[in-house]
Design a protein around this motif. Sequence first.
Motif, PDB file in Angstrom:
ATOM      1  N   LYS A 144     -10.958   8.888   2.272  1.00 11.55           N
ATOM      2  CA  LYS A 144     -10.115   9.070   3.437  1.00 11.55           C
ATOM      3  C   LYS A 144      -8.767   8.394   3.216  1.00 11.55           C
ATOM      4  O   LYS A 144      -8.714   7.281   2.704  1.00 11.55           O
ATOM      5  CB  LYS A 144     -10.778   8.488   4.686  1.00 11.55           C
ATOM      6  N   PRO A 145      -7.690   9.055   3.609  1.00 10.31           N
ATOM      7  CA  PRO A 145      -6.374   8.417   3.439  1.00 10.31           C
ATOM      8  C   PRO A 145      -6.223   7.220   4.353  1.00 10.31           C
ATOM      9  O   PRO A 145      -6.750   7.197   5.475  1.00 10.31           O
ATOM     10  CB  PRO A 145      -5.390   9.526   3.812  1.00 10.31           C
ATOM     11  N   THR A 146      -5.544   6.229   3.890  1.00 11.80           N
ATOM     12  CA  THR A 146      -5.318   5.015   4.655  1.00 11.80           C
ATOM     13  C   THR A 146      -4.203   5.250   5.659  1.00 11.80           C
ATOM     14  O   THR A 146      -3.101   5.671   5.293  1.00 11.80           O
ATOM     15  CB  THR A 146      -4.933   3.856   3.720  1.00 11.80           C
ATOM     16  N   HIS A 169       0.850  -1.194   0.000  1.00  9.65           N
ATOM     17  CA  HIS A 169       0.000   0.000   0.000  1.00  9.65           C
ATOM     18  C   HIS A 169       0.885   1.243   0.000  1.00  9.65           C
ATOM     19  O   HIS A 169       1.847   1.328   0.769  1.00  9.65           O
ATOM     20  CB  HIS A 169      -0.930   0.030   1.205  1.00  9.65           C
ATOM     21  N   THR A 181      -2.719  -1.599  -3.229  1.00  8.57           N
ATOM     22  CA  THR A 181      -3.614  -0.440  -3.169  1.00  8.57           C
ATOM     23  C   THR A 181      -2.797   0.830  -2.996  1.00  8.57           C
ATOM     24  O   THR A 181      -1.606   0.786  -2.676  1.00  8.57           O
ATOM     25  CB  THR A 181      -4.592  -0.566  -1.987  1.00  8.57           C
ATOM     26  N   TYR A 182      -3.475   1.953  -3.185  1.00 10.99           N
ATOM     27  CA  TYR A 182      -2.832   3.257  -2.981  1.00 10.99           C
ATOM     28  C   TYR A 182      -3.909   4.287  -2.700  1.00 10.99           C
ATOM     29  O   TYR A 182      -5.097   4.080  -2.985  1.00 10.99           O
ATOM     30  CB  TYR A 182      -2.007   3.679  -4.201  1.00 10.99           C
ATOM     31  N   ASP A 183      -3.487   5.385  -2.123  1.00 11.14           N
ATOM     32  CA  ASP A 183      -4.372   6.543  -2.006  1.00 11.14           C
ATOM     33  C   ASP A 183      -3.548   7.802  -2.219  1.00 11.14           C
ATOM     34  O   ASP A 183      -2.317   7.797  -2.089  1.00 11.14           O
ATOM     35  CB  ASP A 183      -5.087   6.569  -0.648  1.00 11.14           C
ATOM     36  N   THR A 213      -3.312  12.091  -1.558  1.00  6.36           N
ATOM     37  CA  THR A 213      -3.742  13.326  -0.902  1.00  6.36           C
ATOM     38  C   THR A 213      -3.020  14.499  -1.558  1.00  6.36           C
ATOM     39  O   THR A 213      -1.886  14.367  -2.032  1.00  6.36           O
ATOM     40  CB  THR A 213      -3.411  13.303   0.601  1.00  6.36           C
ATOM     41  N   CYS A 256     -10.270  -0.275   3.288  1.00  7.14           N
ATOM     42  CA  CYS A 256     -10.060   1.048   2.699  1.00  7.14           C
ATOM     43  C   CYS A 256     -11.396   1.763   2.612  1.00  7.14           C
ATOM     44  O   CYS A 256     -12.386   1.179   2.158  1.00  7.14           O
ATOM     45  CB  CYS A 256      -9.439   0.949   1.309  1.00  7.14           C
ATOM     46  N   LYS A 257     -11.414   3.010   3.031  1.00  9.59           N
ATOM     47  CA  LYS A 257     -12.627   3.805   2.966  1.00  9.59           C
ATOM     48  C   LYS A 257     -12.452   4.909   1.932  1.00  9.59           C
ATOM     49  O   LYS A 257     -11.440   5.610   1.929  1.00  9.59           O
ATOM     50  CB  LYS A 257     -12.938   4.417   4.334  1.00  9.59           C
ATOM     51  N   HIS A 258     -13.461   5.050   1.101  1.00 10.93           N
ATOM     52  CA  HIS A 258     -13.392   6.020   0.010  1.00 10.93           C
ATOM     53  C   HIS A 258     -13.355   7.446   0.562  1.00 10.93           C
ATOM     54  O   HIS A 258     -14.138   7.796   1.453  1.00 10.93           O
ATOM     55  CB  HIS A 258     -14.601   5.847  -0.902  1.00 10.93           C
ATOM     56  N   ASN A 275       0.943   5.457   0.220  1.00  5.69           N
ATOM     57  CA  ASN A 275       0.314   6.755   0.491  1.00  5.69           C
ATOM     58  C   ASN A 275       1.031   7.821  -0.318  1.00  5.69           C
ATOM     59  O   ASN A 275       2.157   8.214   0.004  1.00  5.69           O
ATOM     60  CB  ASN A 275       0.402   7.097   1.977  1.00  5.69           C
TER      61      ASN A 275
END
Length: 515
Positions: free
Chosen positions: A103-105, A53, A125-127, A129, A99-101, A55
Amino acid sequence: MILDNLPVAVPRQKVDRMGEKSHERGFQVGFKGTFEGKSVLQRKEKSYFINNHLNFKVMYHEDLEARTARVAGFEVTPLSSINHEYNKWDEENTKLTTCKHGKPTVFGTNSVPQEIVAHNEVVFTYDVTFESSNIRWASRWDSYLHTNGDQIHWFSIINSLIIVLFLSGIVAMIIMRTIYRDIANYNQLAQDEVQEETGWKLIHGDVFRPPENSSLLCVHVGTGVQVFGMSLVTLIFALVGFLSPSNRGGLMTAMVLLWVFMGLFAGYSSARLYKMFKGTDWKKMSLKTSLMFPTFLFAVFFVLNALIWGEKSSGAVPFGTMFILVLLWFGISVPLVFVGSFLGYRKPAAEDPVKTNRIPRLIPLQPWYMSPLISIPFGGILPYGAVFIELFFILTSIWLNQFYYIFGFLFIVFAILIVTCSEITIVIAYFQLCTEDYRWWWRAYLTSGSSALYLFLYSIYYFCSELEISKLVSGILYFGYMLIGAYAFFVVTGTIGFLACLWFIRKIYSAVKID
């Protein structure tokens, strides 16, 4: 990973500076170790963790007047071996419960990383910001380039340059005083005619006798001029800012194009030397000049690239690029070598200051310290000493994925390398002539060129001490590319020493009176 031509980097906090943040280019795919408590300990046990994952943080700078924003930073925080959970797998729309859509993990700091074992399922996965930044777009590379700017780096380079300059000054002073005294004594003896000739003046009838394999020497000198011209112009371009690290591939492209067009000078210099040796088949010599060094490079490069192809790596050079390189070689470089050879061979040959006897003079028994096996390796120590500290940072930038940007220091080191190659070759050639050994042509080239041997030996030490390469193919790639670099360094330093020695010997024999 690249965003707006900016490579992704992991932010690091420097301990020795007040809150200054630096960046480490790229991120680790994973690591090997064991997990105990709330920390991961790097050990030799075969427990593997993977950063599945990421960020991402994209920093932008707003231009209020233009009402636009530009990317000013691209950071990543990798999280290790997250055990993602989901209700049902869907190739197009899988919803993860971890993982919540929007919001950063943030998990991974308090949870236990999941060890990766055979046949485990790994979900990547990734997110992302976005964060406003005060860093302007023109200054966004500063944090990358300051990564290597430690004080040890600067002081080591300055210390090395001071030592080399000091030694070079001493060598130059001793040689100049000795030569002036010898010339004055020889001219005085020529007027008095009370003593016989001794030392280097005694072999004036053989010192300009063409060496064995003279055409091969001409080829190496021409190749050295070509690589030297490419290196010098590339350094000047990088020094004035044309080849910034932000321009990906710009440095390599400039080097390839400059090497192609420097074929004109390679052909000219090799032809001039070949005519001085009274050679007649200049076309054959030009063909060797245009093919020998590039053939070696291309053969090694093709084999290494085939190994990368075999590993199905994305780092392999495509076939189209290989075809373009061959086209540049035979379409531009080879014709320019022949044009330069034609222009150089048309000019009258350089006249020797003294006449060459028909019968070679007998060479007396030489002292043990003037043996080629001793004097040639000894001559390569000083040129290597001028560059070995800078060589560490160059190898680090190539093999450890860091940026090299201190082209000002590199240009100074290159200038010092020219001086040291010239002076050490002149010193050893002078001592050789004083022992009445006139076979200086190849000795002059190999004396300064032997510094490439130390460069390759240092690359072996660097491989064992700094790199953690276990695969056979990766090791072959490393030593293959270092062999190419050592050979290029050999022809450059050898040519510098040879041309300086040629100028020196022509000067001293034109300054004394010969009957």
